[in-house]
Design a protein around this motif. Structure first.
Motif, PDB file in Angstrom:
ATOM      1  N   LEU A 103      17.397 -70.385   5.894  1.00  0.00           N
ATOM      2  CA  LEU A 103      18.225 -70.510   4.691  1.00  0.00           C
ATOM      3  C   LEU A 103      18.892 -71.877   4.618  1.00  0.00           C
ATOM      4  CD1 LEU A 103      19.246 -69.296   2.130  1.00  0.00           C
ATOM      5  CD2 LEU A 103      21.055 -68.132   3.399  1.00  0.00           C
ATOM      6  N   ILE A 157      23.295 -69.177  -2.992  1.00  0.00           N
ATOM      7  CA  ILE A 157      22.860 -70.395  -2.321  1.00  0.00           C
ATOM      8  C   ILE A 157      21.953 -71.188  -3.265  1.00  0.00           C
ATOM      9  CG2 ILE A 157      21.738 -71.347  -0.286  1.00  0.00           C
ATOM     10  CD1 ILE A 157      24.285 -69.613   0.245  1.00  0.00           C
ATOM     11  N   GLY A 211      22.854 -64.817  -0.250  1.00  0.00           N
ATOM     12  CA  GLY A 211      22.660 -64.799   1.188  1.00  0.00           C
ATOM     13  C   GLY A 211      22.097 -63.479   1.677  1.00  0.00           C
ATOM     14  N   GLN A 240      25.221 -66.044   9.399  1.00  0.00           N
ATOM     15  CA  GLN A 240      24.666 -65.773   8.077  1.00  0.00           C
ATOM     16  C   GLN A 240      25.715 -66.060   7.009  1.00  0.00           C
ATOM     17  OE1 GLN A 240      21.700 -65.162   8.667  1.00  0.00           O
ATOM     18  NE2 GLN A 240      21.312 -63.457  10.051  1.00  0.00           N
ATOM     19  N   PRO A 241      25.289 -66.463   5.819  1.00  0.00           N
ATOM     20  CA  PRO A 241      26.244 -66.583   4.717  1.00  0.00           C
ATOM     21  C   PRO A 241      26.651 -65.200   4.224  1.00  0.00           C
ATOM     22  CG  PRO A 241      24.039 -67.033   3.929  1.00  0.00           C
ATOM     23  CD  PRO A 241      23.925 -66.841   5.418  1.00  0.00           C
ATOM     24  N   GLY A 278      18.938 -67.361   8.973  1.00  0.00           N
ATOM     25  CA  GLY A 278      20.177 -67.660   8.272  1.00  0.00           C
ATOM     26  C   GLY A 278      20.574 -69.126   8.237  1.00  0.00           C
ATOM     27  N   SER A 279      21.863 -69.377   8.499  1.00  0.00           N
ATOM     28  CA  SER A 279      22.416 -70.728   8.390  1.00  0.00           C
ATOM     29  C   SER A 279      22.135 -71.522   9.659  1.00  0.00           C
ATOM     30  CB  SER A 279      23.925 -70.652   8.127  1.00  0.00           C
ATOM     31  OG  SER A 279      24.190 -69.890   6.965  1.00  0.00           O
TER      32      SER A 279
END
Length: 310
Positions: A239, A281, A295, A274-275, A201-202
């Protein structure tokens, strides 16, 4: 290469309002860490070692229960969220070519009213885990704001894609991990406590009780990550690397087995930010290096590819 230690005091959770100018020095330090290593230690975040110890203590109480008492909280028993709940040892393999990882975990992903939480001897489990989830959420959002500033972007850019953390529209997860003693006579070939992988994820916040984690350098060599009480280890996810057109790097990491004869256990807490599932994105530098992706789709695709039983 070593993982830098950065003082986050200017943006600590104890600071109610943080002006952008206070973040300037921090933003440059984080940019350096995330472009060169992909990991950074943050000290003076406002999350105390006492808080971390409390979550680990209640988590370990759960993990030490007999298996039949943990099974009702298995992931497959949560219809509202397939990722929430307990996973037994070897149920997951982050390196699909190797045997299942020698760890068990409990994922806090959903706060749906119908979610069943451990109780009885685990009084306070829900409250302690939920409170820590919120603390990690607030710290993560502050880190995202500094990251945006480091790239010369609107400080709200990353934040606007993380509005639904803690709801069914966002997959952010607080994962409590327990690595039991290892019987080296029964270990399978290439088996680890946690196989080589990068996060999806982020960003990820990691709190651990001991050493054992290794991070891969760009040369391919793995380096040991020291255990520093009272700090949080933060790393870039796949991500975020894509989001920044590969400016920030998502590094591969793993958890080794202890040496033969070492019967110690290990614990960690990982907050996988996570988004939102529906957040679109796109490359934040305006390039078309990667096509737009939501996401939810990105994380699901990578989750399925990297985790053996999914």
């Amino acid at each position: 290469m070593s993982i830098p230690v950065v003082d986050f005091g200017a943006c600590s959770l104890s600071e109610e309002d943080v002006a952008d100018e206070k973040m300037h020095k921090l933003s440059k330090e984080l940019e350096s860490a995330f472009t060169e290593v992909g990991f950074v230690f943050l000290k003076n975040t406002g999350i105390t070692q006492k808080e971390v110890d409390g979550v680990m203590a209640i988590s370990k109480t759960f993990f030490l229960l007999p298996e039949e008492e943990k099974k009702p909280f298995s992931r497959e028993n949560y219809a509202n969220n397939e990722y929430h709940g307990w996973q037994q040892i070897e149920a997951e393999r982050f390196n699909s070519r190797h045997p299942g990882d020698l760890k068990e975990c409990f994922n806090i992903t959903s706060f749906h009213p119908d979610i069943k939480w451990p109780s009885g001897a685990l009084k306070g489990f829900k409250e302690i885990q939920s409170s820590f989830f919120q603390r990690c959420k607030e710290l993560s959002l502050r880190v995202l704001r500094v990251m945006a500033l480091s790239l010369g972007l609107d400080p709200q850019l990353f934040l606007s894609a993380h509005r639904f953390i803690g709801t069914e529209s966002n997959g952010t997860t607080l994962r409590s991990l327990y690595y039991p003693p290892v019987n080296h006579e029964k270990v399978k070939e290439h088996q680890l406590r946690c196989g080589e992988h990068s996060d999806y994820g982020s960003i990820t916040l990691l709190f651990s009780s001991s050493e054992g984690l290794q991070v891969q350098k760009r040369s391919g060599e793995f380096i040991d990550v020291p255990h520093i009480p009272g700090v949080v280890l933060i790393n870039v996810g796949d991500l975020m690397q894509r989001w920044t057109s590969d400016h920030y790097v998502s590094a591969v990491h793993r958890v080794l087995l202890p040496p033969a004869g070492d019967s110690s256990t290990r614990q960690s807490l990982a907050f996988f930010l996570q988004p939102d599932d529906e957040a679109v994105i796109t490359c934040c530098d305006g390039s078309n290096k990667y096509p737009p992706v939501t996401g939810g789709d990105f994380v699901l695709r990578h989750f399925t590819a990297t985790s053996g039983e999914k």
